[in-house]
Design a protein around this motif. Structure first.
Motif, mmCIF file in Angstrom:
data_model
loop_
_atom_site.group_PDB
_atom_site.id
_atom_site.type_symbol
_atom_site.label_atom_id
_atom_site.label_comp_id
_atom_site.label_asym_id
_atom_site.label_seq_id
_atom_site.Cartn_x
_atom_site.Cartn_y
_atom_site.Cartn_z
ATOM 1 N N CYS A 71 -5.993 -0.597 -12.489
ATOM 2 C CA CYS A 71 -6.208 0.370 -11.421
ATOM 3 C C CYS A 71 -5.738 1.756 -11.840
ATOM 4 C CB CYS A 71 -5.422 -0.023 -10.167
ATOM 5 S SG CYS A 71 -6.062 -1.440 -9.304
ATOM 6 N N ALA A 72 -6.361 2.753 -11.237
ATOM 7 C CA ALA A 72 -5.881 4.127 -11.396
ATOM 8 C C ALA A 72 -4.829 4.365 -10.314
ATOM 9 C CB ALA A 72 -7.032 5.111 -11.230
ATOM 10 N N THR A 73 -3.678 4.869 -10.701
ATOM 11 C CA THR A 73 -2.628 5.166 -9.734
ATOM 12 C C THR A 73 -2.935 6.512 -9.104
ATOM 13 O OG1 THR A 73 -1.016 3.915 -11.015
ATOM 14 C CG2 THR A 73 -0.151 5.489 -9.416
ATOM 15 N N LYS A 74 -3.182 6.516 -7.796
ATOM 16 C CA LYS A 74 -3.497 7.738 -7.072
ATOM 17 C C LYS A 74 -2.234 8.403 -6.547
ATOM 18 C CE LYS A 74 -7.270 8.789 -6.318
ATOM 19 N NZ LYS A 74 -8.077 9.712 -7.078
ATOM 20 N N HIS A 75 -1.194 7.606 -6.317
ATOM 21 C CA HIS A 75 0.053 8.142 -5.767
ATOM 22 C C HIS A 75 1.150 7.110 -5.979
ATOM 23 C CE1 HIS A 75 2.908 9.964 -3.000
ATOM 24 N NE2 HIS A 75 3.009 8.805 -2.399
ATOM 25 N N GLN A 76 2.325 7.604 -6.292
ATOM 26 C CA GLN A 76 3.479 6.719 -6.430
ATOM 27 C C GLN A 76 4.690 7.465 -5.906
ATOM 28 O OE1 GLN A 76 3.868 5.040 -10.327
ATOM 29 N NE2 GLN A 76 5.325 3.504 -9.646
ATOM 30 N N SER A 77 5.492 6.792 -5.082
ATOM 31 C CA SER A 77 6.686 7.443 -4.537
ATOM 32 C C SER A 77 7.765 6.398 -4.313
ATOM 33 C CB SER A 77 6.359 8.147 -3.214
ATOM 34 O OG SER A 77 6.041 7.188 -2.233
ATOM 35 N N ASN A 78 8.934 6.894 -4.061
ATOM 36 C CA ASN A 78 10.057 6.020 -3.747
ATOM 37 C C ASN A 78 10.222 5.994 -2.234
ATOM 38 O OD1 ASN A 78 10.658 5.547 -6.443
ATOM 39 N ND2 ASN A 78 11.890 7.399 -6.580
ATOM 40 N N THR A 79 9.642 4.990 -1.596
ATOM 41 C CA THR A 79 9.819 4.818 -0.158
ATOM 42 C C THR A 79 10.853 3.733 0.049
ATOM 43 O OG1 THR A 79 8.040 3.212 -0.041
ATOM 44 C CG2 THR A 79 7.448 5.505 0.379
ATOM 45 N N GLU A 80 11.356 3.660 1.271
ATOM 46 C CA GLU A 80 12.389 2.678 1.583
ATOM 47 C C GLU A 80 11.910 1.254 1.301
ATOM 48 O OE1 GLU A 80 14.671 1.537 5.586
ATOM 49 O OE2 GLU A 80 14.757 3.657 5.035
ATOM 50 N N ASP A 81 10.693 0.950 1.705
ATOM 51 C CA ASP A 81 10.108 -0.370 1.469
ATOM 52 C C ASP A 81 8.973 -0.241 0.468
ATOM 53 O OD1 ASP A 81 11.706 -1.672 3.425
ATOM 54 O OD2 ASP A 81 10.361 -0.924 4.994
ATOM 55 N N GLU A 82 8.859 -1.239 -0.397
ATOM 56 C CA GLU A 82 7.737 -1.228 -1.328
ATOM 57 C C GLU A 82 6.508 -1.797 -0.628
ATOM 58 O OE1 GLU A 82 6.290 -2.650 -5.748
ATOM 59 O OE2 GLU A 82 8.180 -3.422 -4.973
ATOM 60 N N ARG A 83 5.468 -0.968 -0.524
ATOM 61 C CA ARG A 83 4.177 -1.368 0.056
ATOM 62 C C ARG A 83 3.098 -0.697 -0.762
ATOM 63 N NH1 ARG A 83 7.089 -0.395 5.014
ATOM 64 N NH2 ARG A 83 6.676 1.799 4.716
ATOM 65 N N TRP A 84 2.014 -1.425 -0.983
ATOM 66 C CA TRP A 84 0.893 -0.867 -1.729
ATOM 67 C C TRP A 84 -0.276 -0.609 -0.794
ATOM 68 C CZ3 TRP A 84 0.078 -4.775 -6.309
ATOM 69 C CH2 TRP A 84 1.230 -4.824 -7.108
ATOM 70 N N LEU A 85 -1.071 0.379 -1.148
ATOM 71 C CA LEU A 85 -2.403 0.560 -0.576
ATOM 72 C C LEU A 85 -3.349 0.402 -1.751
ATOM 73 C CD1 LEU A 85 -4.427 1.203 1.616
ATOM 74 C CD2 LEU A 85 -4.051 3.636 1.162
ATOM 75 N N LEU A 86 -4.143 -0.637 -1.711
ATOM 76 C CA LEU A 86 -5.072 -0.925 -2.786
ATOM 77 C C LEU A 86 -6.476 -0.603 -2.301
ATOM 78 C CD1 LEU A 86 -5.830 -2.166 -5.535
ATOM 79 C CD2 LEU A 86 -5.731 -4.418 -4.449
ATOM 80 N N VAL A 87 -7.158 0.325 -2.979
ATOM 81 C CA VAL A 87 -8.518 0.713 -2.633
ATOM 82 C C VAL A 87 -9.441 0.101 -3.677
ATOM 83 C CG1 VAL A 87 -10.111 2.632 -2.298
ATOM 84 C CG2 VAL A 87 -7.704 2.885 -1.632
ATOM 85 N N ILE A 88 -10.389 -0.710 -3.215
ATOM 86 C CA ILE A 88 -11.348 -1.349 -4.118
ATOM 87 C C ILE A 88 -12.739 -0.882 -3.731
ATOM 88 C CG2 ILE A 88 -12.294 -3.521 -4.979
ATOM 89 C CD1 ILE A 88 -9.628 -4.837 -4.213
ATOM 90 N N GLU A 89 -13.408 -0.227 -4.667
ATOM 91 C CA GLU A 89 -14.774 0.238 -4.452
ATOM 92 C C GLU A 89 -15.723 -0.717 -5.170
ATOM 93 O OE1 GLU A 89 -14.827 4.291 -5.835
ATOM 94 O OE2 GLU A 89 -13.837 4.999 -4.020
ATOM 95 N N LEU A 90 -16.576 -1.381 -4.404
ATOM 96 C CA LEU A 90 -17.520 -2.348 -4.957
ATOM 97 C C LEU A 90 -18.933 -1.787 -4.907
ATOM 98 C CD1 LEU A 90 -16.233 -5.533 -3.118
ATOM 99 C CD2 LEU A 90 -15.937 -5.003 -5.529
ATOM 100 N N SER A 91 -19.709 -2.091 -5.923
ATOM 101 C CA SER A 91 -21.103 -1.661 -5.920
ATOM 102 C C SER A 91 -22.025 -2.745 -5.371
ATOM 103 C CB SER A 91 -21.544 -1.267 -7.330
ATOM 104 O OG SER A 91 -21.452 -2.381 -8.187
ATOM 105 N N GLY A 92 -21.498 -3.913 -5.073
ATOM 106 C CA GLY A 92 -22.324 -5.009 -4.561
ATOM 107 C C GLY A 92 -21.491 -5.959 -3.730
ATOM 108 N N ASP A 93 -21.955 -7.174 -3.615
ATOM 109 C CA ASP A 93 -21.292 -8.204 -2.827
ATOM 110 C C ASP A 93 -20.248 -8.909 -3.685
ATOM 111 O OD1 ASP A 93 -20.727 -9.717 -0.606
ATOM 112 O OD2 ASP A 93 -22.380 -11.115 -0.899
#
Length: 189
Positions: A71-93
């Protein structure tokens, strides 16, 4: 294959928001604006983007462990809790079994609690993977496209002061067929 199990206290898996719409309608632009919002950036410790080129299986997503590495890292920070936002762009099903195996079995162990997934595609079939209702992007009506195009092309000037240009602009707006990207390019001309 069974549909994904909705998130509950007993199933704290990642929430999945599908965004569907025609090609070049603005799905990636919408997601980019969301990912750049400071409230989103402060909520997630890591924002990752993965674009797939195909629709076979889970289109090259592989395992959850390899997914983060690809994945390309769009943003990384030190937040209190570790949580990811994963964006997946699909060209099909996507194959149901592969998706469920990736996100509802192995995914629970690899993604931190509270992580979320945004899944974009031109295929409405991906809606079945959502844990919430899909966001559906559609082309603008001809009238709405003309209004947008007129503002973009003429700014604050009155198009009626330039009838030949207004007529040409109206034809260009119709050719844009509801696509913001096409309208922006033509309006800039």
């Amino acid at each position: 294959a069974e549909p994904p199990v909705p998130m509950t206290a007993a199933n704290p898996g990642s929430g999945v928001l599908p965004i569907v719409g025609p090609t070049l309608i603005g799905k990636s632009t919408l997601v980019e604006h969301v990912c750049n919002d400071e409230r989103v950036r402060s909520h997630f410790s890591l924002i990752l983007l993965h674009a797939t080129a195909g629709s076979a299986g889970v289109g090259g997503l592989g395992t959850m462990a390899s997914l983060r590495d690809n994945c390309a890292t769009k943003h990384q920070s030190n937040t209190e809790d570790e949580r990811w936002l994963l964006v997946i762009e699909l060209s099909g099903d996507v194959d149901d079994e592969a998706w469920n195996n990736l996100f509802y079995s192995r995914g629970r162990r690899c993604m931190p609690r509270g992580s979320k997934v945004i899944l974009t595609s031109g295929s409405e079939k991906i809606e079945r993977f959502g844990t919430t209702r899909a966001v559906r992007l559609r082309c603008l009506s001809t009238e709405a496209m003309w209004y947008f195009f007129k503002l973009s092309a003429f700014g604050s000037a009155d198009p009626d002061e330039h009838p030949k240009l207004a007529s040409l602009a109206m034809d260009m707006a119709v050719e844009a067929r509801g696509s913001f990207m096409a309208a922006n390019i033509m309006a800039a001309m």
